[in-house]
Design an enzyme around this catalytic site. Structure first.
Site, mmCIF file in Angstrom:
data_model
loop_
_atom_site.group_PDB
_atom_site.id
_atom_site.type_symbol
_atom_site.label_atom_id
_atom_site.label_comp_id
_atom_site.label_asym_id
_atom_site.label_seq_id
_atom_site.Cartn_x
_atom_site.Cartn_y
_atom_site.Cartn_z
ATOM 1 N N GLU A 21 33.889 47.171 34.510
ATOM 2 C CA GLU A 21 32.831 48.185 34.640
ATOM 3 C C GLU A 21 32.880 49.235 33.531
ATOM 4 O O GLU A 21 31.849 49.796 33.160
ATOM 5 C CB GLU A 21 32.903 48.863 36.007
ATOM 6 C CG GLU A 21 32.451 47.973 37.166
ATOM 7 C CD GLU A 21 33.588 47.156 37.759
ATOM 8 O OE1 GLU A 21 34.689 47.121 37.153
ATOM 9 O OE2 GLU A 21 33.381 46.546 38.831
ATOM 10 N N PHE A 43 36.260 49.564 53.469
ATOM 11 C CA PHE A 43 36.644 48.702 52.355
ATOM 12 C C PHE A 43 35.785 49.028 51.130
ATOM 13 O O PHE A 43 34.569 49.127 51.214
ATOM 14 C CB PHE A 43 36.476 47.221 52.740
ATOM 15 C CG PHE A 43 36.805 46.284 51.612
ATOM 16 C CD1 PHE A 43 38.102 46.219 51.110
ATOM 17 C CD2 PHE A 43 35.819 45.512 51.025
ATOM 18 C CE1 PHE A 43 38.409 45.375 50.045
ATOM 19 C CE2 PHE A 43 36.118 44.672 49.966
ATOM 20 C CZ PHE A 43 37.419 44.604 49.473
ATOM 21 N N GLN A 44 36.426 49.200 50.017
ATOM 22 C CA GLN A 44 35.782 49.555 48.744
ATOM 23 C C GLN A 44 34.938 50.825 48.855
ATOM 24 O O GLN A 44 33.911 50.962 48.195
ATOM 25 C CB GLN A 44 34.965 48.384 48.192
ATOM 26 C CG GLN A 44 35.864 47.224 47.773
ATOM 27 C CD GLN A 44 35.187 46.225 46.862
ATOM 28 O OE1 GLN A 44 33.991 46.012 46.938
ATOM 29 N NE2 GLN A 44 35.968 45.590 45.998
ATOM 30 N N LYS A 60 24.600 50.788 50.840
ATOM 31 C CA LYS A 60 24.040 49.451 50.990
ATOM 32 C C LYS A 60 22.876 49.428 51.993
ATOM 33 O O LYS A 60 21.882 48.739 51.779
ATOM 34 C CB LYS A 60 25.146 48.493 51.441
ATOM 35 C CG LYS A 60 24.762 47.038 51.275
ATOM 36 C CD LYS A 60 25.959 46.121 51.543
ATOM 37 C CE LYS A 60 25.575 44.663 51.322
ATOM 38 N NZ LYS A 60 26.714 43.770 51.574
ATOM 39 N N MET A 117 47.423 56.347 14.449
ATOM 40 C CA MET A 117 47.282 57.804 14.426
ATOM 41 C C MET A 117 48.449 58.464 15.147
ATOM 42 O O MET A 117 48.935 59.514 14.716
ATOM 43 C CB MET A 117 45.956 58.215 15.059
ATOM 44 C CG MET A 117 45.593 59.664 14.818
ATOM 45 S SD MET A 117 45.423 60.065 13.065
ATOM 46 C CE MET A 117 43.665 59.865 12.813
#
Lengths: 188, 604
Positions: free
Chosen positions: B77, B139-140, B189, B507
């Protein structure tokens, strides 16, 4: 191992000039859309940027338009206070920000509920002082009073101080509500 | 090409069609998922970047049943958000990412913060568990709006399907107006399944957010007067000019030409002014050029445009350009007087303000002090003569600076889009790749996100299918989002990766060498994959180059080969990026490379 190396410039780049200006206390009025999370957004801004917040009062002021007014008492140098105003005004749900302290001495009031437990002389003295401060008795029992006092922060502070030796056991304060003097309303 | 009259006619017809379509849609009943797709279409979205999951399945189901919006399936993502950023930065349009709840949402946080810091307009749509489950540790589930509140310009949790269309249109408005930035829309949802009324975009007007775009005329006039009286002026421009759009870039170029003043820019502003122009001093700041930094330090009038006085630009604040009067044009009130106090602040869109300045400059027949300006340019030329970017080139090993120089020489005519990751290679691109046009450099300036380059290049390629897109990266950065190599194959995005491989986190190693007694703590990457073989495993073309005399051929092969190409350029492993302003130092306290000419040699 961790001895500071000599002759080497400091390893951190975050070199800020220490603030030498004097701090001031200002009262801000912030008109916002009363949407979920708006208060978290404002508090988050203060904590994320390290600004000091001293008092915060929030309530819906125009229910049908879904508008709330937040009064914030904050402390900082004039530069920081200007930053606070600018940071607040660019938040998406903010209608307008006014620095009431800058606009003149605003009217500021807060309300406190003060519970005092005591008997005999102390009880009479508490009642007498409450009268002098124009505090109202909103709950009375044989052994206790709850006073309601409204006024400037300093007056409320003073009243609470006086109640301490007289059996003060609990205090709750609202934080201030502030409004500018004169005929003008806050710009939206 | 169609004849003008014909194309105009068809444009009119299109508008008519849209109108009737919109009328039909007004008040139409749709599911939340349908509303999402309809709103994106009405906002002109053609491509989105995303990754499906449980809480966005209704939206993916709708996506499946239409052809107008193309979905690019990323591999992580974070990649989706950087791709949306690259898409936005290279095209000037809004980038859109679509992810699921919980880990999908938390994985976007780095990209969203990156977009906030660099003012990139993107919309991130996150799925959320059904409203009935919010707050139950489902969940999630995660508190997406809570987590993203400090790293978005604004965010929304949609609880009622009837608010959904309005919120999406508002989000596009907020992302693109004022100082641009990321907006997150969290959609549970059940809201995606529920049926509600669609609101078309033209019916949406924001209640509170109306940033000021026109500058204060008095301030603009004062600024023009100050500019006309300047003896040692400089323009210091930033990403705001590019964000403001082509009109701002044109106005800036015209004003710089009209005044004859020198100009420098931040990393984010590169390309707004052509690097080949004699008035261009190169980038300023920590790894900026000697002439740009000294000119900033010694100037008497500074015109800051769409730049925010970042610590990497100013160096030590109390020694920053001590003798100058400062004009600051910015659309963000909080950027003005944040770290540096300015004399003439102008709040407004820099394009509008620059146009107004240009108009006034001509109207007043303003003339710069030619004699003083000549002396100033003579001084600048002496600084330039020291050739601050000089380095010792070698025959046995490719110097990273040389690699970027050759890349520039062999690709400049293609007018490519270049993305970078973060570190030494990023600064070498800024120093050695001459950008002539805006929206050609995609880089993570504010947040400094390693792993930005590859997905940003993919996003840019999706927005510009006919352009050459090259990601210049380092062996450290590329591995932070290397999984996106796979996305390029799936979606036929023929980006090129030009990897400067020195086996170090370069760096970090440079700072350790210069500032921490050369104790190279964890900056050597001992177990490196064979990048060429890795690229081939992902079905990319892999090219390996180790010798300077093979470099040009490798670059040509990269350009000639169709499809994605990964070039592993093995470079000198301990080269340093100079000039460098060390921590807490002023612009006139730069460390220069040993190859830089001394003042005597340069005739100073």
């Amino acid at each position: 191992m961790n001895k500071p190396a000599t002759g080497i410039p400091p390893a951190s780049t975050y070199f800020m000039v220490p603030e030498s200006e004097r701090e001031e206390q200002h009262t801000l009025a912030v008109v916002v859309d009363n949407e979920p999370g708006v208060l978290a957004r404002i508090i988050g801004l203060f904590s994320a940027r390290g600004y000091n917040i001293e008092q915060l009062t929030v309530s819906e002021t125009e229910h049908d338009k879904g508008i709330s007014r937040i009064t914030i008492v904050c402390r900082g140098t004039p530069k920081i206070l200007a930053q606070i105003r600018n940071q607040l005004s660019r938040l998406v749900p903010v209608h307008s920000v006014a620095d009431l302290t800058m606009e003149g001495e605003p009217i500021e009031r807060e309300l406190a509920l003060v519970k005092v437990r005591g008997e005999g002389d102390k009880r009479i003295e508490a009642l007498r002082l409450a009268d002098a401060f124009r505090a109202r008795v909103v709950d009375a029992h044989t052994g206790s009073f709850v006073f309601e006092i409204t006024g400037k922060t300093r007056k409320v502070d003073q009243f609470i101080q006086l109640m301490k030796p007289l059996g003060l056991i609990e205090v709750v304060r609202t934080g201030i509500a502030a409004i500018s003097r004169g005929p003008e309303a806050m710009k939206m | 090409m169609l004849p003008m009259g014909f194309s105009k006619l068809s444009a009119v017809v299109d508008v008519e069609d849209e109108k009737t379509m919109t009328q039909e849609i007004t008040g139409a009943q749709m599911t939340g998922a349908e509303i999402v797709l309809q709103a994106l279409k009405d906002q002109g979205v053609k491509e989105i970047f995303g990754y499906p999951g449980g809480a966005v399945l209704p939206i993916y189901d709708e996506l499946f049943q239409q052809d107008e919006i193309k979905h690019v399936l990323v591999r992580h993502e974070q990649g989706a958000v950087h791709a949306a950023e690259g898409y936005a930065r290279s095209s000037g349009r809004v980038g859109v990412a679509l992810v699921t709840s919980g880990p999908g949402a938390t994985n976007t946080v780095t990209g969203v913060t990156d977009a906030l810091m660099d003012s990139i307009p993107i919309i991130v749509i996150t799925g959320q568990v059904p409203t009935t489950l919010i707050g139950t540790d489902a969940f999630q589930e995660c508190d997406t709006v809570g987590i993203t509140r400090p790293c978005t310009k604004h965010n929304y949790l949609v609880k009622d399907v009837n608010d959904l269309a309005r919120i999406i249109h508002e989000a596009f408005y907020v992302a693109t107006h004022g100082r641009p930035g990321p907006v997150v829309i969290d959609i549970p949802k059940d809201v995606q399944f529920a049926t509600g009324t669609y609101t078309p975009p033209e019916k949406v007007r924001h209640r509170t957010y109306h940033p000021q775009t026109e500058g204060d005329p008095q301030a603009i006039e004062q600024a023009v007067e100050l500019m006309a009286s300047a003896k040692r002026p400089i323009f210091y421009t930033g990403g705001g000019v590019i964000n403001s759009g082509p009109a701002a870039v044109a106005a800036l170029r015209a004003l710089v030409k009209a005044t004859g003043f020198p100009i420098t820019s931040t990393l984010m502003g590169l390309g707004a002014f052509p690097a080949s122009d004699p008035q261009w001093l190169g980038m300023l700041g920590m790894h900026g050029t000697y002439e740009a930094n000294l000119a900033m330090h010694d100037c008497d009038v500074m015109i800051a445009v769409g730049a925010r006085f970042d610590d990497r630009i100013t160096g030590r604040l109390d020694a920053f350009s001590p003798g100058s009067k400062k004009i600051h044009i910015d659309i963000d009130p909080a950027s003005i007087n944040k770290t540096v106090q300015v004399d003439i602040p102008i709040l407004g869109d820099c394009g509008r303000v620059l146009e107004e300045m240009l108009r006034l400059w001509h109207e007043k027949k303003a003339e710069p002090d030619r004699e003083a300006l000549k002396r100033w340019w003579d001084q600048i030329d002496l600084w330039r003569a020291r050739q601050c970017l000089a380095y010792e080139n070698r025959n046995d090993v490719i110097m990273p600076q040389y690699a970027v120089q050759r890349l520039f020489a062999l690709t400049r005519d293609l007018d490519p889009i270049i993305s970078t990751d973060v570190g030494q290679h990023q600064m070498w691109v800024a120093q050695f790749y001459g950008f002539e046009e805006p929206n050609r450099l995609l880089t993570s300036g504010g947040l400094g996100t390693m792993g930005y380059g590859l997905p940003a290049a993919l996003g840019a390629q999706a927005a510009n299918p006919d352009k050459t897109v090259i990601c210049v990266s380092g062996d450290g950065s590329i591995q932070m989002n290397i999984q996106e190599l796979s996305t390029a194959i799936q979606h036929n995005l023929p980006v090129k990766v030009f990897l400067l491989n020195n086996n170090y986190l370069g760096m970090v190693r440079q700072w350790q060498e210069l500032l921490h007694g050369n104790r190279l703590s964890e900056s050597y990457v001992e177990a490196q994959p064979d990048f060429v073989e890795l690229a081939r495993a992902y079905r990319w073309t892999g090219i390996r180059v180790e010798k300077p005399d093979e470099l040009d051929d490798a670059i040509k092969r990269m350009l000639e080969t169709e499809g994605p190409v990964f070039v592993n350029v093995q470079v000198a492993n301990v080269a340093n990026c100079f000039p460098m302003i060390p921590a807490g130092h002023a612009h006139n306290e730069m460390i220069l490379s040993e190859e830089v000419k001394s003042s005597e040699e340069a005739g100073v």
